[in-house]
Design a protein around this motif. Structure first.
Motif, PDB file in Angstrom:
ATOM      1  N   GLU A 208      -0.242   7.837   0.712  1.00 22.68           N
ATOM      2  CA  GLU A 208      -0.390   9.300   0.619  1.00 22.68           C
ATOM      3  C   GLU A 208      -1.725   9.542  -0.076  1.00 22.68           C
ATOM      4  N   PHE A 209      -2.589  10.339   0.521  1.00 27.72           N
ATOM      5  CA  PHE A 209      -3.911  10.525  -0.076  1.00 27.72           C
ATOM      6  C   PHE A 209      -3.771  11.070  -1.496  1.00 27.72           C
ATOM      7  N   CYS A 210      -4.364  10.339  -2.458  1.00 29.89           N
ATOM      8  CA  CYS A 210      -4.140  10.693  -3.860  1.00 29.89           C
ATOM      9  C   CYS A 210      -5.444  10.694  -4.640  1.00 29.89           C
ATOM     10  N   GLY A 211      -6.547  10.984  -3.970  1.00 29.13           N
ATOM     11  CA  GLY A 211      -7.811  11.091  -4.686  1.00 29.13           C
ATOM     12  C   GLY A 211      -8.796  10.016  -4.279  1.00 29.13           C
ATOM     13  N   LEU A 212      -9.859   9.963  -5.070  1.00 29.96           N
ATOM     14  CA  LEU A 212     -11.034   9.161  -4.737  1.00 29.96           C
ATOM     15  C   LEU A 212     -10.710   7.707  -4.384  1.00 29.96           C
ATOM     16  N   SER A 213      -9.818   7.079  -5.158  1.00 25.37           N
ATOM     17  CA  SER A 213      -9.569   5.659  -4.908  1.00 25.37           C
ATOM     18  C   SER A 213      -8.214   5.407  -4.248  1.00 25.37           C
ATOM     19  N   HIS A 214      -7.750   6.366  -3.465  1.00 24.45           N
ATOM     20  CA  HIS A 214      -6.484   6.184  -2.736  1.00 24.45           C
ATOM     21  C   HIS A 214      -6.482   4.872  -1.953  1.00 24.45           C
ATOM     22  N   ALA A 215      -7.599   4.600  -1.260  1.00 22.06           N
ATOM     23  CA  ALA A 215      -7.651   3.382  -0.435  1.00 22.06           C
ATOM     24  C   ALA A 215      -7.632   2.117  -1.286  1.00 22.06           C
ATOM     25  N   ASN A 216      -7.967   2.261  -2.589  1.00 24.46           N
ATOM     26  CA  ASN A 216      -7.977   1.097  -3.489  1.00 24.46           C
ATOM     27  C   ASN A 216      -6.671   0.966  -4.264  1.00 24.46           C
ATOM     28  N   MET A 217      -5.643   1.681  -3.840  1.00 22.94           N
ATOM     29  CA  MET A 217      -4.367   1.632  -4.556  1.00 22.94           C
ATOM     30  C   MET A 217      -3.430   0.680  -3.805  1.00 22.94           C
ATOM     31  N   ARG A 218      -3.783  -0.589  -3.901  1.00 17.38           N
ATOM     32  CA  ARG A 218      -3.007  -1.600  -3.169  1.00 17.38           C
ATOM     33  C   ARG A 218      -2.075  -2.329  -4.118  1.00 17.38           C
ATOM     34  N   PHE A 219      -1.204  -3.146  -3.577  1.00 22.77           N
ATOM     35  CA  PHE A 219      -0.354  -4.010  -4.393  1.00 22.77           C
ATOM     36  C   PHE A 219       0.206  -5.120  -3.514  1.00 22.77           C
ATOM     37  N   ARG A 220       0.900  -6.062  -4.151  1.00 22.18           N
ATOM     38  CA  ARG A 220       1.492  -7.158  -3.380  1.00 22.18           C
ATOM     39  C   ARG A 220       2.948  -7.323  -3.793  1.00 22.18           C
ATOM     40  N   VAL A 221       3.768  -7.705  -2.836  1.00 23.49           N
ATOM     41  CA  VAL A 221       5.163  -8.027  -3.154  1.00 23.49           C
ATOM     42  C   VAL A 221       5.371  -9.499  -2.843  1.00 23.49           C
ATOM     43  N   PHE A 222       5.803 -10.257  -3.859  1.00 18.44           N
ATOM     44  CA  PHE A 222       6.097 -11.668  -3.676  1.00 18.44           C
ATOM     45  C   PHE A 222       7.607 -11.810  -3.521  1.00 18.44           C
ATOM     46  N   VAL A 223       8.030 -12.140  -2.313  1.00 17.02           N
ATOM     47  CA  VAL A 223       9.459 -12.373  -2.087  1.00 17.02           C
ATOM     48  C   VAL A 223       9.692 -13.869  -2.307  1.00 17.02           C
ATOM     49  N   GLN A 224      10.620 -14.180  -3.248  1.00 18.47           N
ATOM     50  CA  GLN A 224      10.837 -15.571  -3.621  1.00 18.47           C
ATOM     51  C   GLN A 224      12.295 -15.970  -3.401  1.00 18.47           C
TER      52      GLN A 224
END
Ligand code: CUA
Length: 338
Positions: A208-224
């Protein structure tokens, strides 16, 4: 003749893109076509079901169109077509009831899948993780009290219940492999419930567009696997690693960190209590930093500390201009926080 050649060409290119899409899905990390959770699979089946109905409608429309143009049209010299003023009740009922039935066939499984993604009550034995979206990073709070940032670990086979909250404005939590998007709205708690079924490392992105660094709002999910997850959790619950005495650089970094401006915003258990920025207690155990934008290696950590705005425009992390030896010591300390 030209029109039928065009239709054939359109059909062949559509089929070619579908085949290409299927082949690529294995290598595309953000694809929704290779689900790795029960919810992802339910959404994928729904997508296929709706596409099948769409394809049926497409074929019916094209056949009707072709018949109208090539079979039932009036040619030069032929008598005028019959009057269109009269109506056929059976036909009119048919083309009203037909589409209504198709809409019903699409909406029933759609609504069922939406409810399935957020049951009122948490499923028995579920692991509830609080997800807090910030401009522009993700916080993950586990029920046993430890916190992490931008990298969430979950076990396979156990229901996961995400409780989504926002610290500022509207964001959207999205891990394509694990299910659909869910908005993260300030002043409201949304949920997302699923069971991951395949160990792996899955990228996520604020959707959801959330400002200047929206595209830099990443994360990772490690399924173990449950065993690997239990081990990770045990490590996270332990306090931060203290630098080994022979790692002089990290020891100096620890001394500097304890009195640095970093402590105003970041927590390292037992050392500082800042809460505006990510918890750094086990920073060194993460694979990425700056919300999945950089690799977690000394060069990138140094680049981030020195000029965060260059990497993530608008980020609230201020630049810290440090002489080289001090910067190296700080980086060594952060990397030692396994
Ligand atoms: Cu957060 Cu876009």
């Amino acid at each position: 003749m030209r029109a039928s050649r065009f239709s054939l060409l359109a059909l062949v290119s559509a089929l070619a893109s579908i085949v290409a899409g299927c082949e690529q899905s294995a290598q595309l990390p953000m694809t929704t076509l290779a689900p790795k959770s029960d919810l992802g699979e339910a959404i994928h089946h729904l997508f296929l079901e709706v596409t099948a109905w769409d394809a049926l409608i497409f074929v019916i429309v094209i056949v009707a169109f072709t018949l109208a143009v090539f079979v039932f049209s009036t040619r030069a010299g032929e008598a005028a077509p019959p009057s269109q003023a009269s109506s056929d009740l059976t036909l009119e009922v048919a083309w009203t009831v037909g589409p209504a039935l198709v809409l019903l066939m699409i909406s029933i499984p759609t609504v069922r899948t939406i409810f399935r993604s957020q049951p009122e009550v948490a499923p028995k034995g579920s692991l509830e993780i609080k997800v807090v979206a910030h401009q522009w990073w993700w916080e993950f709070d586990y029920p046993d009290g430890h916190k992490t940032a931008n990298e969430m670990h979950i076990p396979t086979g156990q229901p996961i219940r995400l409780r989504l909250e926002s610290a500022d404005i509207i964001h959207s939590f999205w891990v394509p492999a694990l299910g659909g998007k869910r908005d993260v709205v300030p002043g409201q708690i949304n949920h997302l419930t699923f069971i991951a079924n395949t160990p792996g490392d899955y990228p996520g992105q604020c959707a959801e567009f959330c400002g200047l660094s929206h595209a830099n709002m990443r994360f990772r999910v490690f399924v173990q696997t449950p065993d690997d997850f239990a081990m990770w959790q045990k490590e996270q619950l332990a306090g931060p690693a203290t630098p080994l005495p022979n790692d002089q650089l990290a020891v100096q970094g620890a001394q500097y960190f304890a009195t640095s401006p970093c402590t105003a915003c970041h927590t390292v258990e037992g050392v500082s209590k800042g809460y505006i920025g990510p918890n750094l207690t086990h920073f060194g155990s993460r694979t990425t930093l700056a919300a999945g934008v950089l690799k977690n290696d000394p060069a990138d950590v140094a680049a981030w500390i020195t000029d965060p705005q260059k990497i993530k425009p608008g980020a609230y992390m201020p630049a810290l201009v440090l002489p080289g030896p001090k910067l190296n010591a700080l980086v060594a300390y952060l990397e030692s926080l396994k």
